[in-house]
Design a protein around this motif. Structure first.
Motif, PDB file in Angstrom:
ATOM      1  N   GLU A  37       0.836  -1.195   0.000  1.00  0.00           N
ATOM      2  CA  GLU A  37       0.000   0.000   0.000  1.00  0.00           C
ATOM      3  C   GLU A  37       0.871   1.246   0.000  1.00  0.00           C
ATOM      4  O   GLU A  37       1.906   1.281   0.659  1.00  0.00           O
ATOM      5  N   CYS A  49       0.219   5.510   0.428  1.00  0.00           N
ATOM      6  CA  CYS A  49      -0.814   6.434   0.878  1.00  0.00           C
ATOM      7  C   CYS A  49      -0.466   7.859   0.445  1.00  0.00           C
ATOM      8  O   CYS A  49       0.680   8.294   0.591  1.00  0.00           O
ATOM      9  N   TYR A  56      -2.220  11.951   0.643  1.00  0.00           N
ATOM     10  CA  TYR A  56      -3.213  12.761   1.339  1.00  0.00           C
ATOM     11  C   TYR A  56      -3.695  13.833   0.385  1.00  0.00           C
ATOM     12  O   TYR A  56      -2.888  14.489  -0.277  1.00  0.00           O
ATOM     13  N   HIS A  83     -11.982   8.756   2.717  1.00  0.00           N
ATOM     14  CA  HIS A  83     -10.934   8.185   1.858  1.00  0.00           C
ATOM     15  C   HIS A  83     -11.505   7.643   0.554  1.00  0.00           C
ATOM     16  O   HIS A  83     -12.707   7.436   0.417  1.00  0.00           O
ATOM     17  N   PHE A  98      -9.873   4.463  -2.189  1.00  0.00           N
ATOM     18  CA  PHE A  98      -8.794   3.513  -2.424  1.00  0.00           C
ATOM     19  C   PHE A  98      -8.854   3.033  -3.872  1.00  0.00           C
ATOM     20  O   PHE A  98      -9.926   2.734  -4.390  1.00  0.00           O
ATOM     21  N   LEU A 114      -3.920   4.353  -1.460  1.00  0.00           N
ATOM     22  CA  LEU A 114      -4.897   4.817  -0.479  1.00  0.00           C
ATOM     23  C   LEU A 114      -4.816   6.340  -0.418  1.00  0.00           C
ATOM     24  O   LEU A 114      -3.751   6.889  -0.137  1.00  0.00           O
ATOM     25  N   CYS A 115      -5.926   7.010  -0.678  1.00  0.00           N
ATOM     26  CA  CYS A 115      -5.967   8.470  -0.635  1.00  0.00           C
ATOM     27  C   CYS A 115      -6.896   8.903   0.489  1.00  0.00           C
ATOM     28  O   CYS A 115      -8.094   8.588   0.464  1.00  0.00           O
ATOM     29  N   SER A 126      -7.913  11.502   8.821  1.00  0.00           N
ATOM     30  CA  SER A 126      -7.065  10.369   9.198  1.00  0.00           C
ATOM     31  C   SER A 126      -6.130  10.698  10.363  1.00  0.00           C
ATOM     32  O   SER A 126      -5.725   9.806  11.101  1.00  0.00           O
TER      33      SER A 126
END
Length: 133
Positions: A11, A13, A15, A42, A44, A53-54, A60
């Motif tokens: 994964e 990530c 933001y 989020h 994904f 993953l955003c 978060s």
């Protein structure tokens, strides 16, 4: 104990500030499949056998179940592609009106190109062969 090793990054990530705009960019423009979306939290995406993953960082970083996490600024990640698709990806980005901010010559016929998502995250298209020995 067995000789343990990590096989790959499963994964990654990023933001972001707007999930709908992020979905339009990564799904509609780049063609990534949406795996999950929770409005206000989020989205994904599936990338090969890995996940992008955003998250909305203001949500978060307040996590109470999972460890809180967030980041600010220009994050970086690279998408791996077969070398033979490099020029096609370059043309696709140009055709989509996504500016290429930089192209780097690594060695022989290995180049990578950089561009940004709507939040200014620095993305890269890089041939899988770059890190081969």
């Amino acid at each position: 104990m067995a000789d343990l090793h990590l096989s790959h990054i499963k994964e990654t990530c990023l933001y972001v500030s707007d999930l709908n705009r992020t979905e339009h960019f990564y799904h509609t423009k780049l063609g990534l499949s949406v795996v999950a979306k929770v409005d206000g939290r989020h989205i994904f995406f599936k990338v090969g056998n890995c996940m992008l993953l955003c998250f909305l960082p203001e949500v978060s970083k307040m996590e109470e179940t999972l460890p809180p996490h967030f980041a600010k600024g220009k994050q970086h990640m690279a998408f791996g592609i077969p070398l033979k698709e490099y020029e096609d990806w370059k043309m696709k980005l140009i055709d989509l009106g996504i500016p290429i901010t930089y192209e780097h010559h690594w060695r022989e016929n290995i180049y990578s190109l950089y561009f940004e998502d709507p939040d200014g995250n620095v993305l890269e298209i890089v041939p899988n062969e770059l890190w081969d020995n």
